[in-house]
Design an enzyme around this catalytic site. Sequence first.
Site, PDB file in Angstrom:
ATOM      1  CE  LYS A   1      -2.177  -0.802   3.899  1.00 55.99           C
ATOM      2  NZ  LYS A   1      -1.634  -2.089   4.334  1.00 55.99           N
TER       3      LYS A   1
ATOM      4  NE  ARG B   1      -4.168  -0.687   9.911  1.00 49.52           N
ATOM      5  CZ  ARG B   1      -3.059  -0.182   9.353  1.00 49.52           C
ATOM      6  NH1 ARG B   1      -2.983   1.089   9.066  1.00 49.52           N
ATOM      7  NH2 ARG B   1      -2.049  -0.960   9.099  1.00 49.52           N
TER       8      ARG B   1
ATOM      9  NE  ARG C   1       7.336  -3.207   6.039  1.00 52.19           N
ATOM     10  CZ  ARG C   1       6.037  -2.914   5.991  1.00 52.19           C
ATOM     11  NH1 ARG C   1       5.545  -2.299   4.921  1.00 52.19           N
ATOM     12  NH2 ARG C   1       5.233  -3.235   6.966  1.00 52.19           N
TER      13      ARG C   1
ATOM     14  NE  ARG D   1       6.906  -0.957   9.770  1.00 53.66           N
ATOM     15  CZ  ARG D   1       5.740  -0.765   9.181  1.00 53.66           C
ATOM     16  NH1 ARG D   1       5.688  -0.203   8.005  1.00 53.66           N
ATOM     17  NH2 ARG D   1       4.632  -1.137   9.771  1.00 53.66           N
TER      18      ARG D   1
ATOM     19  NE  ARG E   1       1.924  -4.787  11.322  1.00 59.80           N
ATOM     20  CZ  ARG E   1       2.966  -4.749  10.482  1.00 59.80           C
ATOM     21  NH1 ARG E   1       4.067  -5.419  10.738  1.00 59.80           N
ATOM     22  NH2 ARG E   1       2.883  -4.047   9.389  1.00 59.80           N
TER      23      ARG E   1
END
Length: 201
Positions: free
Chosen positions: A26, A101, A140, A146, A157
């Site tokens: 996204k 969300r 990632r 992160r 998640r």
Amino acid sequence: MNNPTTDAASATARRLLIVGPPGAGKGTQAVRIAEELSIPAISTGDIFRANVSGETELGVLAKSYMDKGEYVPDSVTNDMVRSRLAEGDAQRGFLLDGYPRTLDQVEALDEMLSGLDTTLDAVLLLVVETDEVVGRLVERGKEQGRSDDTEETIRRRLDVYAEQTAPLIDVYEKRGLVRRVDGMASIDEVTAALREALAGR
Ligand code: AMP
């Protein structure tokens, strides 16, 4: 009534959402599409991360949820988006990435937009395979460091997305706003497909 100024503005106005599970791409796609349309890409995750880095009060609060893979409370998130959408650059359109969300956030966004006398134009949905997404996110996490891209948090998640965010697709589907795009293709191919989806092809 015909008002040439308003008509011209609304012809170029773009009020868009991009939706999909964590790791669907996204953020990458939002930046590209927003740039092409000359509208801001507004990522609630990025705003939270900037606050975490800046060690603001909001950042400290957000981090306690983000690190567990949970959502930041709706009231906090809604207030943050409301003030971002009031900024000058968002008046002629925006691409919201990662918001809404929850169903509560959908309602809050509806109120914000009706207060501005406007509505959404389209909801772009990136469709991906969950197993592939976990692999992408683990990568990632290594590359970007992160703290919420560890395997355990990623799985949480994805569960939270399935429970709380996937139902939003039905809501927007009923409004005829959803444009589905295959998110498993290459980055350039996905961008091209999103462009076509927006052009209504
Ligand atoms: P993202 O970068 O969009 O994956 O967001 C990273 C994290 O920020 C999420 O896992 C949530 O903890 C938080 N977050 C981002 N957007 C929202 C939202 N709309 N509502 C609640 N929490 C959010």
